[in-house]
Design a protein around this motif. Structure first.
Motif: not given
Length: 203
Positions: A135-144
Motif C-alpha cells: 500500500k504505497p503512501g501508507a503512513t506510520v506513526s512514531v511517538d518518542l
C-alpha cells in the motif's frame, strides 16, 4: 536542533540490507555546505544519471517523494562516519529511520541532528515493509515519549532508547546546547576556584 516528539508520515520501505553512508551521500559531496542541495544528494548515484535525469528509484516517485520515515533492513548506515549522510536524509525530509540494526556512529549522528533512529526486530521491520510495499503512501506513526511505532494497520511496537538520547531529541538539544545547561555550575566552579587560588590570578 529541532525537537522530535511524535511524527505521522508517509513511510518508504527499503528492503535492501547494508545501505551504507556512501550510498546515502557519495564521497564527492561530503564538503557541500549543509542546505537544500542535500535533498538531491541523498542516494544521488542511484537516483540520477550523469546528465541529471532521474533513474527509477522509490524516492523519485510519488508518494515516496514526500516520505518522512524510512523502514529499512539490517545494518543501516555502515561505512564511513560522514555526518553528511544524515544531512542528506534530513534535507530530503526524513525524520525517522526504523531498522533492525544501525552502524553506531551513524546512529549517533542521526540523533545529534534531530533524526530519530529506531531499532525494531528484523521480523517486525519486514512486516511493516510488506505493508508499505502493498500500500504505497501508507503512513506510520512514531511517538518518542511513549517509545512506540504504530504501523499502517494500527499495530503498536515498543522500542528502546537511551534516556539521555531521548531527552536530547525531545528537547532539541545538540551537544553544545546540552553542555550549556550546566552553565551555572561551570560559573560557580570557576568563581570558587579563583577564590581558593587567588594567587594564580594576581599579576
Amino acid at each position: 536542533m529541532q525537537p522530535f516528539k511524535n511524527l505521522t508520515g508517509i513511510a518508504v520501505p527499503i528492503d535492501e540490507p547494508n545501505i551504507d553512508t556512501n550510498q546515502l551521500c557519495p564521497t564527492r559531496f561530503n564538503k557541500v555546505p549543509r542546505g537544500p542541495k542535500y535533498r538531491d544528494i541523498l542516494f544521488h548515484d542511484r537516483r540520477f544519471n550523469t546528465d541529471g535525469s532521474e533513474k527509477e528509484h522509490l524516492l523519485n516517485v510519488e508518494p515516496f517523494k514526500r516520505a518522512q520515515i524510512i523502514v529499512a533492513n539490517r545494518n543501516w548506515g555502515g561505512g564511513s562516519s560522514r555526518e553528511s549522510a544524515v544531512y542528506a536524509l534530513y534535507e530530503f525530509g526524513i525524520r525517522c529511520v526504523i531498522a533492525p540494526s544501525f552502524a553506531d556512529i551513524h546512529s549517533n549522528n542521526c540523533a545529534k541532528n534531530g533524526l530519530l533512529p529506531v531499532v525494531l526486530p528484523e521480523a517486525e521491520c519486514a512486516a511493516i515493509r510488506k505493508q508499505l510495499n502493498e500500500k504505497p503512501g501508507a503512513t506510520v506513526s512514531v511517538d518518542l515519549a511513549a517509545q512506540t511505532v504504530i504501523d499502517a494497520q494500527g499495530k503498536s511496537y515498543r522500542f528502546e532508547i537511551h534516556p539521555v538520547r531521548k531527552k536530547c531529541l525531545l528537547e532539541g538539544l545538540d551537544d553544545i546546547a546540552r553542555t550549556t545547561e550546566y552553565q551555572a555550575r561551570f560559573e560557580a566552579f570557576e568563581a570558587a576556584y579563583k577564590e581558593e587560588r587567588s594567587w594564580l590570578y594576581t599579576s
